[in-house]
Design an enzyme around this catalytic site. Sequence first.
Site, PDB file in Angstrom:
ATOM      1  N   LYS A   7       9.398 -33.179  50.963  1.00  0.00           N
ATOM      2  CA  LYS A   7      10.204 -34.128  50.111  1.00  0.00           C
ATOM      3  C   LYS A   7       9.299 -35.216  50.242  1.00  0.00           C
ATOM      4  O   LYS A   7       9.996 -36.396  50.625  1.00  0.00           O
ATOM      5  CB  LYS A   7      11.637 -34.307  50.792  1.00  0.00           C
ATOM      6  CG  LYS A   7      12.525 -33.036  50.550  1.00  0.00           C
ATOM      7  CD  LYS A   7      13.794 -33.130  51.048  1.00  0.00           C
ATOM      8  CE  LYS A   7      14.815 -31.825  51.016  1.00  0.00           C
ATOM      9  NZ  LYS A   7      14.097 -30.774  51.801  1.00  0.00           N
ATOM     10  N   ARG A   8       8.053 -35.275  49.940  1.00  0.00           N
ATOM     11  CA  ARG A   8       7.121 -36.594  49.935  1.00  0.00           C
ATOM     12  C   ARG A   8       7.433 -37.133  48.672  1.00  0.00           C
ATOM     13  O   ARG A   8       8.080 -36.606  47.811  1.00  0.00           O
ATOM     14  CB  ARG A   8       5.813 -36.329  50.250  1.00  0.00           C
ATOM     15  CG  ARG A   8       5.438 -35.590  51.436  1.00  0.00           C
ATOM     16  CD  ARG A   8       5.701 -36.373  52.615  1.00  0.00           C
ATOM     17  NE  ARG A   8       5.033 -36.132  53.942  1.00  0.00           N
ATOM     18  CZ  ARG A   8       5.947 -35.609  54.954  1.00  0.00           C
ATOM     19  NH1 ARG A   8       7.073 -35.293  54.690  1.00  0.00           N
ATOM     20  NH2 ARG A   8       5.101 -34.947  55.899  1.00  0.00           N
TER      21      ARG A   8
END
Length: 271
Positions: free
Chosen positions: A96-97
């Site tokens: 979840k960058r």
Amino acid sequence: MNRQELIDQIQQKKSFLCIGLDVDLAKIPTYLLSEEDPIFEFNKQIIDATHQLAVAYKPNTAFYEAYGIKGWLALEKTINYINAKYPEIFTIADAKRGDIGNTSSRYAKAFFEDLNFDAITVAPYMGKDSVEPFLDFENKNTILLALTSNKGGMDFQTLKTPENELYKSVLKTSLTWKNSDNLMFVVGATRPEYFKEIREIVPNHFLLVPGIGAQGGDLQSVCKFGLTKECGLLINSSRSIIYAGKEKDFALKAQQEALKIQQEMEIILNY
């Protein structure tokens, strides 16, 4: 791995199951804690027992980062093991960058080149220049958070804009970005009523669907509107599979739970 290779694997295994490798040392069989690397040993046994039933594995990186350098090394060993022994398996870094361009390009290099994952989950909130660095990588996939299954997802994702609900704007706008064919989207299984409208916007992209199993999502409901001619779905299940057993036969128990889902998927694919 390219799109066709993933589709071929789905057809061969008659499965579109993704298994989440979210390892919590407090939940794994206690005898493994005496191992030099209990996280990797747990993953290895789960993978060996389920690789014929799953087309993808998805380690959530938070479960590894929480244990510092030892956890990160376990993640590295896990992805290397999958790539070496089961190269046909699609791998997803659930990281979840999402940050400005230069930072995103470093994240992309870390997960796509150094660790050699096939895909990574990315948050779209910072927009185009935070996502396109991931899309630059050939035969790599960026899985954009679109409509998540958590309770707080409704705080922003379904807010009305002048044209659409926000998550629809995210979907439509992302299709205008460079190399948007490399996009997949996260859509939570606990909101199956949204899949029909989502498919009207992204009829052919793969959707990563968490929420089946422990979170209460229903496979049949998701497939009713989410399935495409090429399948187009990766259904993720984590806890209900990997923690199905707590004794030395935990991998067998995981295999049995994965088999139940795969058999249901086979029926759906043959329908």
